[in-house]
Every structure is written in C-alpha cells, then in structure tokens.
Write a protein that holds these residues in place. Structure first.
Motif, PDB file in Angstrom:
ATOM      1  N   PRO A 160     -18.124  12.859  47.167  1.00 32.46           N
ATOM      2  CA  PRO A 160     -16.971  13.296  47.954  1.00 32.46           C
ATOM      3  C   PRO A 160     -16.201  12.093  48.501  1.00 32.46           C
ATOM      4  O   PRO A 160     -16.792  11.062  48.799  1.00 32.46           O
ATOM      5  CB  PRO A 160     -17.601  14.111  49.091  1.00 32.46           C
ATOM      6  CG  PRO A 160     -18.921  14.544  48.552  1.00 32.46           C
ATOM      7  CD  PRO A 160     -19.383  13.427  47.651  1.00 32.46           C
ATOM      8  N   GLU A 161     -14.879  12.241  48.607  1.00 33.24           N
ATOM      9  CA  GLU A 161     -14.031  11.175  49.135  1.00 33.24           C
ATOM     10  C   GLU A 161     -13.178  11.722  50.269  1.00 33.24           C
ATOM     11  O   GLU A 161     -12.750  12.871  50.227  1.00 33.24           O
ATOM     12  CB  GLU A 161     -13.134  10.614  48.034  1.00 33.24           C
ATOM     13  CG  GLU A 161     -13.895   9.923  46.927  1.00 33.24           C
ATOM     14  CD  GLU A 161     -12.990   9.386  45.838  1.00 33.24           C
ATOM     15  OE1 GLU A 161     -11.756   9.557  45.942  1.00 33.24           O
ATOM     16  OE2 GLU A 161     -13.518   8.796  44.887  1.00 33.24           O
ATOM     17  N   ALA A 162     -12.910  10.869  51.259  1.00 35.09           N
ATOM     18  CA  ALA A 162     -12.109  11.259  52.416  1.00 35.09           C
ATOM     19  C   ALA A 162     -10.867  10.388  52.521  1.00 35.09           C
ATOM     20  O   ALA A 162     -10.916   9.196  52.237  1.00 35.09           O
ATOM     21  CB  ALA A 162     -12.932  11.140  53.692  1.00 35.09           C
ATOM     22  N   VAL A 195     -10.845  15.909  52.664  1.00 29.40           N
ATOM     23  CA  VAL A 195     -12.097  15.533  52.006  1.00 29.40           C
ATOM     24  C   VAL A 195     -12.233  16.337  50.724  1.00 29.40           C
ATOM     25  O   VAL A 195     -12.194  17.569  50.745  1.00 29.40           O
ATOM     26  CB  VAL A 195     -13.318  15.803  52.917  1.00 29.40           C
ATOM     27  CG1 VAL A 195     -14.585  15.263  52.281  1.00 29.40           C
ATOM     28  CG2 VAL A 195     -13.123  15.207  54.289  1.00 29.40           C
ATOM     29  N   ASN A 224     -14.367  17.611  47.483  1.00 26.27           N
ATOM     30  CA  ASN A 224     -15.745  17.882  47.100  1.00 26.27           C
ATOM     31  C   ASN A 224     -15.779  18.115  45.589  1.00 26.27           C
ATOM     32  O   ASN A 224     -15.287  19.127  45.105  1.00 26.27           O
ATOM     33  CB  ASN A 224     -16.259  19.121  47.837  1.00 26.27           C
ATOM     34  CG  ASN A 224     -17.671  19.483  47.462  1.00 26.27           C
ATOM     35  OD1 ASN A 224     -18.321  18.798  46.682  1.00 26.27           O
ATOM     36  ND2 ASN A 224     -18.156  20.579  48.013  1.00 26.27           N
ATOM     37  N   LEU A 249     -17.805  21.578  53.452  1.00 26.84           N
ATOM     38  CA  LEU A 249     -16.775  21.312  52.461  1.00 26.84           C
ATOM     39  C   LEU A 249     -16.875  22.376  51.378  1.00 26.84           C
ATOM     40  O   LEU A 249     -17.949  22.613  50.829  1.00 26.84           O
ATOM     41  CB  LEU A 249     -16.981  19.924  51.832  1.00 26.84           C
ATOM     42  CG  LEU A 249     -17.029  18.745  52.776  1.00 26.84           C
ATOM     43  CD1 LEU A 249     -17.368  17.478  52.001  1.00 26.84           C
ATOM     44  CD2 LEU A 249     -15.710  18.595  53.490  1.00 26.84           C
ATOM     45  N   SER A 280     -10.477  20.557  48.096  1.00 24.78           N
ATOM     46  CA  SER A 280     -10.266  19.613  49.196  1.00 24.78           C
ATOM     47  C   SER A 280     -10.210  20.410  50.490  1.00 24.78           C
ATOM     48  O   SER A 280      -9.553  21.447  50.555  1.00 24.78           O
ATOM     49  CB  SER A 280      -8.960  18.846  49.015  1.00 24.78           C
ATOM     50  OG  SER A 280      -9.087  17.899  47.996  1.00 24.78           O
ATOM     51  N   LEU A 301     -17.659  10.486  58.048  1.00 31.06           N
ATOM     52  CA  LEU A 301     -18.250  11.807  57.874  1.00 31.06           C
ATOM     53  C   LEU A 301     -19.645  11.639  57.315  1.00 31.06           C
ATOM     54  O   LEU A 301     -19.855  10.856  56.385  1.00 31.06           O
ATOM     55  CB  LEU A 301     -17.442  12.642  56.872  1.00 31.06           C
ATOM     56  CG  LEU A 301     -16.126  13.208  57.328  1.00 31.06           C
ATOM     57  CD1 LEU A 301     -15.046  12.187  57.232  1.00 31.06           C
ATOM     58  CD2 LEU A 301     -15.793  14.410  56.508  1.00 31.06           C
ATOM     59  N   ILE A 304     -19.347   9.062  54.442  1.00 30.22           N
ATOM     60  CA  ILE A 304     -18.061   8.942  53.761  1.00 30.22           C
ATOM     61  C   ILE A 304     -17.078   8.358  54.768  1.00 30.22           C
ATOM     62  O   ILE A 304     -16.666   9.038  55.699  1.00 30.22           O
ATOM     63  CB  ILE A 304     -17.547  10.305  53.269  1.00 30.22           C
ATOM     64  CG1 ILE A 304     -18.583  10.978  52.381  1.00 30.22           C
ATOM     65  CG2 ILE A 304     -16.226  10.142  52.534  1.00 30.22           C
ATOM     66  CD1 ILE A 304     -18.241  12.414  52.057  1.00 30.22           C
ATOM     67  N   ALA A 333     -13.435   6.762  56.155  1.00 36.86           N
ATOM     68  CA  ALA A 333     -11.976   6.820  55.967  1.00 36.86           C
ATOM     69  C   ALA A 333     -11.362   6.024  57.101  1.00 36.86           C
ATOM     70  O   ALA A 333     -11.863   6.034  58.225  1.00 36.86           O
ATOM     71  CB  ALA A 333     -11.479   8.258  55.993  1.00 36.86           C
TER      72      ALA A 333
END
Length: 153
Positions: free
Chosen positions: A22-24, A47, A49, A82, A87, A122, A134, A136
């Motif tokens: 996952p990216e934020a 975020v 998923n 998530l 997202s 996160l 994660i 950000a």
C-alpha cells in the motif's frame, strides 16, 4: 541442509521485496475548525490498497513542524480499514494550540500563513507479515483564519 535453508530465505526475501505494498499520498491540508483551545486543520491522505481484501489500519501518527520546530503531533488509534483494490481517503485532524501560533509570529506576520512540514505515518496490519509502516509527507503553507472566519464558525 543449511545451504537449502539459506536459499529458501533468499527466495522468500526476494518475493517479499517484489510484493506490491500500500502507498500513501498527502492530498491537501486545510482549515477544519477554530475553537477556544486550538485551530484544527484537516489533512486528507489517500492510501491505495493493491490487495483484494481490506486491511485494518492500526494507527495513524502525525508530526506538524514549522520553522524547524514541532507545533503539533498526535496519534489516532484504530481509524478504520483500507478497502480492497481501492484508494481510501483518510481525514487526519491536526490540532494546533493557539499558544504555538504566538511563537511563530514572525512567519505568520509576513504572509498570514504557516509554512509547514507534515509527516504522517500509517501502521497497517498485514497477515503473515505483521505491522507495516507507510509514510507520507508534504511541505506547503497553511492559511490562518481571518477575523471573519472566527465569527462564522
């Protein structure tokens, strides 16, 4: 036997490194509320998923800095989860006490805003792997409320 075990460890390490995670991304920071105790800003964090199942978020922590000093920090426990293959936008409330604003008077006096550096982390719980962080971050300006903003809220 130990050579086989080492090869298995390497294989698993490679597969874990190649896995999508996952990216934020911090989308925006804006004024949410003005109260007697503090000014609350709202940070919107998107975020993504990549997995088909939902993932629980254990906590969201934040640190808001201005002029190289911390002006607000906090942790939100269990903010939800998530959604799978989507997202999710999280609203993170940043409470800035009025007393801190006085110490930033020079920066505020120039353009009636706070130059900020916001870091959000996160922590999600992935089955088998455990907790993963994660991060950000974002830099920008937060406009302060005017007198009309104080009277309308």
């Amino acid at each position: 036997m130990s050579g086989l075990l080492e090869k298995a460890k390497e294989y698993v390490s490679e597969k874990v490194a190649e896995m999508k995670k996952p990216e934020a991304t911090l989308r925006s920071v804006g004024l949410k509320e003005v109260s007697r105790e503090c000014i609350t800003y709202d940070a919107k964090v998107s975020v993504s998923n990549p997995y088909s199942t939902s993932i629980p978020i254990c906590e969201v922590s934040y640190t808001l800095k201005s002029a190289n000093r911390e002006i607000a920090s906090g942790t939100i426990q269990d903010p939800g989860s998530l959604k799978g293959n989507e997202s999710t936008v999280l609203d993170v409330g940043l409470n800035v006490p009025h007393s801190v604003l006085w110490s930033l008077a020079r920066d505020i006096g120039e353009d009636w805003d706070i130059d900020y550096d916001l870091g959000i982390n996160l922590v999600i719980d992935l089955p088998v792997f455990g907790n993963i962080s994660i991060p950000a971050s974002s830099k920008g300006e937060i406009k302060l409320p005017t007198f009309t903003d104080l009277w309308t809220t």
